[in-house]
Design a protein around this motif. Sequence first.
Motif, PDB file in Angstrom:
ATOM      1  N   UNK A 346      42.135  97.947  14.544  1.00  0.00           N
ATOM      2  CA  UNK A 346      42.350  99.338  14.934  1.00  0.00           C
ATOM      3  C   UNK A 346      43.756  99.587  15.470  1.00  0.00           C
ATOM      4  N   UNK A 347      44.729  98.819  14.987  1.00  0.00           N
ATOM      5  CA  UNK A 347      46.108  98.987  15.451  1.00  0.00           C
ATOM      6  C   UNK A 347      47.069  99.011  14.269  1.00  0.00           C
ATOM      7  N   UNK A 348      46.968 100.039  13.405  1.00  0.00           N
ATOM      8  CA  UNK A 348      47.871 100.093  12.245  1.00  0.00           C
ATOM      9  C   UNK A 348      49.318 100.298  12.677  1.00  0.00           C
ATOM     10  N   UNK A 349      50.224  99.665  11.950  1.00  0.00           N
ATOM     11  CA  UNK A 349      51.659  99.814  12.205  1.00  0.00           C
ATOM     12  C   UNK A 349      52.368 100.126  10.892  1.00  0.00           C
ATOM     13  N   UNK A 350      53.574 100.650  10.995  1.00  0.00           N
ATOM     14  CA  UNK A 350      54.367 100.928   9.807  1.00  0.00           C
ATOM     15  C   UNK A 350      54.703  99.628   9.093  1.00  0.00           C
ATOM     16  N   UNK A 351      54.771  99.697   7.762  1.00  0.00           N
ATOM     17  CA  UNK A 351      55.248  98.543   7.004  1.00  0.00           C
ATOM     18  C   UNK A 351      56.715  98.303   7.390  1.00  0.00           C
ATOM     19  N   UNK A 352      57.061  97.117   7.854  1.00  0.00           N
ATOM     20  CA  UNK A 352      58.453  96.894   8.260  1.00  0.00           C
ATOM     21  C   UNK A 352      59.384  96.803   7.057  1.00  0.00           C
ATOM     22  N   UNK A 353      60.654  97.146   7.283  1.00  0.00           N
ATOM     23  CA  UNK A 353      61.648  96.980   6.218  1.00  0.00           C
ATOM     24  C   UNK A 353      62.144  95.542   6.221  1.00  0.00           C
ATOM     25  N   UNK A 354      62.593  95.065   5.058  1.00  0.00           N
ATOM     26  CA  UNK A 354      62.889  93.641   4.877  1.00  0.00           C
ATOM     27  C   UNK A 354      64.366  93.286   4.867  1.00  0.00           C
ATOM     28  N   UNK A 355      65.283  94.288   4.770  1.00  0.00           N
ATOM     29  CA  UNK A 355      66.681  93.857   4.811  1.00  0.00           C
ATOM     30  C   UNK A 355      66.966  93.226   6.182  1.00  0.00           C
ATOM     31  N   UNK A 356      67.742  92.172   6.171  1.00  0.00           N
ATOM     32  CA  UNK A 356      68.112  91.394   7.364  1.00  0.00           C
ATOM     33  C   UNK A 356      66.991  90.508   7.891  1.00  0.00           C
ATOM     34  N   UNK A 357      65.815  90.478   7.236  1.00  0.00           N
ATOM     35  CA  UNK A 357      64.719  89.675   7.780  1.00  0.00           C
ATOM     36  C   UNK A 357      65.076  88.196   7.817  1.00  0.00           C
ATOM     37  N   UNK A 358      65.794  87.732   6.792  1.00  0.00           N
ATOM     38  CA  UNK A 358      66.170  86.317   6.758  1.00  0.00           C
ATOM     39  C   UNK A 358      67.322  86.011   7.710  1.00  0.00           C
ATOM     40  N   UNK A 359      67.896  87.053   8.323  1.00  0.00           N
ATOM     41  CA  UNK A 359      68.995  86.883   9.278  1.00  0.00           C
ATOM     42  C   UNK A 359      68.529  87.155  10.711  1.00  0.00           C
ATOM     43  N   UNK A 360      67.217  87.296  10.918  1.00  0.00           N
ATOM     44  CA  UNK A 360      66.677  87.686  12.221  1.00  0.00           C
ATOM     45  C   UNK A 360      66.125  86.485  12.972  1.00  0.00           C
ATOM     46  N   UNK A 361      66.286  86.498  14.305  1.00  0.00           N
ATOM     47  CA  UNK A 361      65.784  85.374  15.093  1.00  0.00           C
ATOM     48  C   UNK A 361      64.265  85.427  15.275  1.00  0.00           C
ATOM     49  N   UNK A 570      62.058  70.818   2.101  1.00  0.00           N
ATOM     50  CA  UNK A 570      63.498  70.622   2.323  1.00  0.00           C
ATOM     51  C   UNK A 570      64.221  71.955   2.440  1.00  0.00           C
ATOM     52  N   UNK A 571      63.927  72.885   1.525  1.00  0.00           N
ATOM     53  CA  UNK A 571      64.620  74.160   1.538  1.00  0.00           C
ATOM     54  C   UNK A 571      64.254  75.005   2.753  1.00  0.00           C
ATOM     55  N   UNK A 572      63.023  74.888   3.237  1.00  0.00           N
ATOM     56  CA  UNK A 572      62.635  75.684   4.400  1.00  0.00           C
ATOM     57  C   UNK A 572      63.429  75.290   5.641  1.00  0.00           C
ATOM     58  N   UNK A 573      63.929  74.054   5.657  1.00  0.00           N
ATOM     59  CA  UNK A 573      64.754  73.614   6.776  1.00  0.00           C
ATOM     60  C   UNK A 573      66.244  73.799   6.504  1.00  0.00           C
ATOM     61  N   UNK A 574      66.675  73.450   5.292  1.00  0.00           N
ATOM     62  CA  UNK A 574      68.115  73.418   5.024  1.00  0.00           C
ATOM     63  C   UNK A 574      68.671  74.747   4.517  1.00  0.00           C
ATOM     64  N   UNK A 575      67.794  75.630   3.990  1.00  0.00           N
ATOM     65  CA  UNK A 575      68.258  76.932   3.504  1.00  0.00           C
ATOM     66  C   UNK A 575      67.922  78.008   4.527  1.00  0.00           C
ATOM     67  N   UNK A 576      68.118  77.708   5.773  1.00  0.00           N
ATOM     68  CA  UNK A 576      67.797  78.636   6.860  1.00  0.00           C
ATOM     69  C   UNK A 576      68.730  78.337   8.023  1.00  0.00           C
ATOM     70  N   UNK A 577      69.603  79.290   8.328  1.00  0.00           N
ATOM     71  CA  UNK A 577      70.585  79.086   9.389  1.00  0.00           C
ATOM     72  C   UNK A 577      70.076  79.485  10.766  1.00  0.00           C
ATOM     73  N   UNK A 578      68.873  80.028  10.843  1.00  0.00           N
ATOM     74  CA  UNK A 578      68.325  80.445  12.127  1.00  0.00           C
ATOM     75  C   UNK A 578      67.869  79.208  12.916  1.00  0.00           C
ATOM     76  N   UNK A 579      68.256  79.148  14.171  1.00  0.00           N
ATOM     77  CA  UNK A 579      67.860  78.046  15.044  1.00  0.00           C
ATOM     78  C   UNK A 579      66.861  78.552  16.089  1.00  0.00           C
ATOM     79  N   UNK A 580      66.085  77.640  16.646  1.00  0.00           N
ATOM     80  CA  UNK A 580      65.166  78.016  17.718  1.00  0.00           C
ATOM     81  C   UNK A 580      65.962  78.520  18.914  1.00  0.00           C
ATOM     82  N   UNK A 581      65.516  79.610  19.504  1.00  0.00           N
ATOM     83  CA  UNK A 581      66.227  80.180  20.644  1.00  0.00           C
ATOM     84  C   UNK A 581      65.248  80.925  21.533  1.00  0.00           C
ATOM     85  N   UNK A 582      65.669  81.173  22.761  1.00  0.00           N
ATOM     86  CA  UNK A 582      64.867  81.946  23.697  1.00  0.00           C
ATOM     87  C   UNK A 582      64.927  83.416  23.301  1.00  0.00           C
ATOM     88  N   UNK A 583      63.816  84.104  23.402  1.00  0.00           N
ATOM     89  CA  UNK A 583      63.797  85.532  23.093  1.00  0.00           C
ATOM     90  C   UNK A 583      64.713  86.297  24.046  1.00  0.00           C
TER      91      UNK A 583
END
Length: 728
Positions: A346-361, A570-583
């Motif tokens: 019972x908590x519908x939300x807008x479909x999010x947009x995808x540009x920059x998703x692979x660049x987001x923390x 391999x690609x899920x680790x090496x083709x991703x520049x995002x690192x673990x970080x505090x919110x």
Amino acid sequence: MSRLIKSFLSFLCRHRRRVLALLVFVAAFMGITLTIGKIYQHWDKDPERGAIAMPEGGLGESFDTPVYLDQNWDESDSLWFYNTTQGSALLPYDFFIQLEQKDNTTLFRDNVNIDKYRYLPQKKTFFNPDALPVGFVKETYKGNSDTSKDYLGYTCAACHTGQVNYKGKAMRIDGGPAMANMVLFLEELEEAMFETLNNQDKFNRFSTAVIDLGNDYRKPEEVKEDLEKWSNTLRLYNIVNKSHIDYGYARLDAFGRIYNRVLEYVVGADQAKEMLTALTKADKKTPLISPKEADKVLEGCDPTIIGSDCFAKVIKRLQMPKSEGYPELGIKGLLRVRDGLFNEPDAPVSYPFLWDIAHSDYVQWNGLANNAPPGPLGRNAGEVIGVFGILDWTAKESGWSLPAYISGQKNKKIKVDFTSSIDLTNLQRLESHLRTLESPEWPDHLFPNDPSMQIDKALAWKGKLLYNEYCLSCHEVIDRTAWDRLVIAKMSSLESIQTDPAMADNSVTFKGYSSNFQHTYQSTDAGTVILEQKAPVVQILTSVTKGVVSTPDPDKNVIRRTLDWLYVMAMSFFDNDIKSSVKAGDYNPDTTANPYNSLLSYKARSLNGIWATGPFLHNGSVPTLYDLLLPKKMPGDPDLCENASGETEPCQYRPNEFVVGSRELDPKKVGFVSEGKQGTTFTTRRVGDFNTGHDYGARDIKSDDGEVILKALTKEERWALVEYMKML
């Protein structure tokens, strides 16, 4: 463990030439596969990207053949994204191709009908020979003997491709939020399937047409058997996910539905019986289902995990006559069963947009998903579970296995395996593909002679100064084209943002039976937790997605699926520049007592391309950007206000009711036109639909001692800020 490592190293030394040759072979195979895949990816180059004009649309809107804005994708990039399967399987493919609408003989997939649901009709192209709508695809799954066939499935593009119309000209927005009404689509699809099943003339036409395709069916009896099975499966899904909140167009409770689908497949017959026999009628005394009836309903279901087919049988049996030993439940009784095993989405939300998703923390509206490796793979696997991936999960006694180890079942005698149609290789490729997608810019160049579409640069400059003061601390401005851009999610707690709390609350509070994952361990940012019999569903989802991503695709030969799986990891680790970080942001941190505290918050992010993403706020409760800068009228708020000239006029507040479904752009307020349009009526009176909060600029923001630290914007300032946001 040290002895094992020494033995392994000794083996490598003794056989180093063979090991080196194997590694060279693997690298060569993966290189050739990648090259072929890249070449194939660019074979579909239709100049219109499959888009077609709609002289008569499904909601009374018509438009010319859509054009595309510059988002750094060419025609082959778009078409590959639209038509790449992720392993979704909604119903047999031949059924969708030949299914008629419920009340007439027109095909269900007719373009006008598809446009009514606000999915995007397409013409035939190389990757789409049957002219399926954007985001629908043929999925070929070679699973067990019961599930091995072609299916119609969803791709990412179904929910994440938008369209904006203006005066008859249509603009397709790759990665934009869909206007789709998925609930209406699935409900009317179910109705059409049952009408075909029960209407002999309809069934005769349907079965003949399906058999004439010459694919998966040869006899009417086979068609009928599968049509009954898939009709009941879809009815089960719709019953389980029935909500008192009308989602309408442009939004969906994706998390609630993913959670429910996980619980549907994880629960075992033993736990299901325990729940069924605990249910009571309205008097809260009389049992709804007796132990004998529960045994009859659950007959043949696995005690550890019900699995792929048995739950549909359970729902059917729950409605069968008492004279045959069943409970004979109506819709109210079925919903009581739903509430015992599942949670109302019972908590519908807008479909999010995808540009920059692979660049987001962090991604998702409440920042649930860390985008550091291998996070995106698990996130996308969870999404396919929600959109009808075939889950051929079984439970059996077995020795050590990587999926059992990773999912926490290493000490269990009975282990759940995670065979499914989910295509991990394509999920990795799709995530990588999105790295190149850029946000759309305001399309003033398409309307050079229309003053309404031209940005007032002087007014926008004033708006930029206001943006820096009111918005920049949460909504950072980024370079939309920078290849190394990093988008930081700024989290705000529910107490500080004060927008509708339903989605964030549900993500933490929803619980379900954990079945074979009971008493397994799971790491969180606050420490290790143990899953209880009724556990937070976020924990169960985490366990099963770990199992899914550690299971190679089953419908490939052993060499291919092993190499593909190694490539994906391999690609899920090496083709991703995002690192673990505090919110980042103002939120309540996780603690040992509340390990999911930080999820009780919502995310702010960069607003590039925001003009093409209405309605606004996470739950789509505000129609335009201008309306978002107005306050919600609260008790005690005045009806009359003084304007800049000292005159009295009606105060402006956010609308409490508006129509959603139109794609027509409002270039002044920035959003979609609602007045005089067809669609669903959005009312803001209930939790899940509230349009409160995010008052920055809408009201005076005061400190604890009453000092105004951020003044409410004037009408002129609101227009200036909206004008600047067109430029983002």
